[in-house]
Design a protein around this motif. Structure first.
Motif, PDB file in Angstrom:
ATOM      1  N   GLU A  53       5.036   0.980  -1.772  1.00  0.00           N
ATOM      2  CA  GLU A  53       5.101   2.310  -2.384  1.00  0.00           C
ATOM      3  C   GLU A  53       6.267   2.080  -3.532  1.00  0.00           C
ATOM      4  OE1 GLU A  53       6.911   4.224   0.947  1.00  0.00           O
ATOM      5  OE2 GLU A  53       5.337   5.532   1.380  1.00  0.00           O
ATOM      6  N   THR A  91       9.187  14.948 -10.512  1.00  0.00           N
ATOM      7  CA  THR A  91       8.548  13.885 -10.925  1.00  0.00           C
ATOM      8  C   THR A  91       7.288  13.843 -11.519  1.00  0.00           C
ATOM      9  OG1 THR A  91       7.511  13.667  -8.744  1.00  0.00           O
ATOM     10  CG2 THR A  91       9.737  12.429  -8.821  1.00  0.00           C
ATOM     11  N   LYS A 144       1.552  14.680  -3.379  1.00  0.00           N
ATOM     12  CA  LYS A 144       1.167  13.277  -3.580  1.00  0.00           C
ATOM     13  C   LYS A 144       2.701  12.209  -3.446  1.00  0.00           C
ATOM     14  CE  LYS A 144      -2.864  14.234  -4.935  1.00  0.00           C
ATOM     15  NZ  LYS A 144      -3.812  13.315  -4.222  1.00  0.00           N
ATOM     16  N   LYS A 145       3.629  12.878  -2.947  1.00  0.00           N
ATOM     17  CA  LYS A 145       4.870  11.830  -2.614  1.00  0.00           C
ATOM     18  C   LYS A 145       5.540  12.418  -1.219  1.00  0.00           C
ATOM     19  CE  LYS A 145       7.367  15.261  -5.374  1.00  0.00           C
ATOM     20  NZ  LYS A 145       8.154  15.133  -6.696  1.00  0.00           N
ATOM     21  N   ILE A 152      12.280   9.024  -2.635  1.00  0.00           N
ATOM     22  CA  ILE A 152      10.980   9.861  -3.247  1.00  0.00           C
ATOM     23  C   ILE A 152      10.205   8.450  -3.013  1.00  0.00           C
ATOM     24  CG2 ILE A 152       9.820  10.879  -4.882  1.00  0.00           C
ATOM     25  CD1 ILE A 152      12.510  11.962  -5.949  1.00  0.00           C
ATOM     26  N   SER A 153       9.209   8.860  -2.376  1.00  0.00           N
ATOM     27  CA  SER A 153       8.124   7.600  -2.112  1.00  0.00           C
ATOM     28  C   SER A 153       6.754   8.098  -2.706  1.00  0.00           C
ATOM     29  CB  SER A 153       8.279   7.067  -0.824  1.00  0.00           C
ATOM     30  OG  SER A 153       9.196   6.803  -0.456  1.00  0.00           O
ATOM     31  N   ILE A 154       6.251   7.125  -3.864  1.00  0.00           N
ATOM     32  CA  ILE A 154       4.791   7.458  -4.136  1.00  0.00           C
ATOM     33  C   ILE A 154       4.160   6.355  -3.785  1.00  0.00           C
ATOM     34  CG2 ILE A 154       3.533   7.812  -6.152  1.00  0.00           C
ATOM     35  CD1 ILE A 154       6.243   8.713  -7.451  1.00  0.00           C
TER      36      ILE A 154
END
Length: 173
Positions: A53, A91, A144-145, A152-154
Motif C-alpha cells: 500500500e 486526497t 478507495k482508501k 491513510i493507506s491506498i
C-alpha cells in the motif's frame, strides 16, 4: 591623460571581472538547485508492489499540499494530500480529470489554490476530493482508501487501476 585612461581601463576590467564572477556563481547555484530538486523527487518516490500500500502519515499532512510520488509497475503516479479548513484530510491524484492526457495536466499549489499546469484552471484546496468531473484533481474517495488515527493507506490494486490516467503524465515537460 594616460593616467585617467589607465584608471578607466582598470575600473572597467574590475567591473567586468566582478560581473563574470557573479554570473558564474549564479549559474552554479541554479544548477545545484535543479540537481537538488531532481534528486528530491526521485529519492522520495515510493515503489508500491503487489500486496503493498501507499501509506501517508497523517501527521505529515497540513494546509499546504503534500505530494507523494509513487511508482506502480513502472508507471509514475502522484498522490496529493491536504488538510482542509474544516480539519478533514483530503486526497486525490495529482492529475487533472480533463487535461490528464496532455502530459501537463498536473497541479502546483499557489496560496490556497491548486493550478492546472495545462489549462491554468485554479481549484481551491478545500475542494480536493469533493468533486468528480471537470478540471480538478482526480479524487480518491473514502471507499478507495483506509484511514486510521495515524495513516491513510491506498492499496496497490487501486493504484494499479489508476495508472492509465498517468500514461502521459509530465512526459516531455
Amino acid at each position: 591623460m594616460i593616467k585617467i585612461i589607465n584608471k578607466k581601463i582598470r575600473l572597467l576590467l574590475s567591473v567586468t571581472l566582478m560581473v563574470i564572477v557573479i554570473v558564474g556563481l549564479a549559474g552554479c547555484n541554479r544548477k545545484e538547485n535543479q540537481a537538488e530538486s531532481t534528486s528530491k523527487s526521485s529519492v522520495n518516490t515510493e515503489v508500491v508492489s503487489s500486496g503493498e500500500e501507499l501509506v501517508i502519515p497523517i501527521d505529515e499532512v497540513s494546509d499546504q499540499v503534500s505530494f507523494y510520488p509513487v511508482e506502480v509497475d513502472g508507471v509514475d503516479l502522484e498522490v496529493i494530500a491536504v488538510k482542509a479548513s474544516d480539519g478533514t484530510i483530503r486526497t486525490a491524484f495529482n492529475t487533472c480529470q480533463i487535461c490528464y492526457s496532455s502530459g501537463r495536466g498536473y497541479y502546483e499549489q499557489s496560496g490556497d489554490a491548486l493550478i492546472c499546469q495545462n489549462c491554468g484552471n485554479q481549484f481551491a484546496t478545500d475542494q480536493v476530493e469533493l468533486e468528480s468531473g471537470g478540471c480538478n484533481p482526480w479524487p480518491i474517495f473514502d471507499e478507495k482508501k483506509t484511514v486510521d488515527d495515524d495513516n491513510i493507506s491506498i492499496s496497490y490494486d487501486f493504484l494499479k487501476e489508476s495508472t492509465g490516467i498517468f500514461e502521459n503524465w509530465k512526459v516531455g515537460y
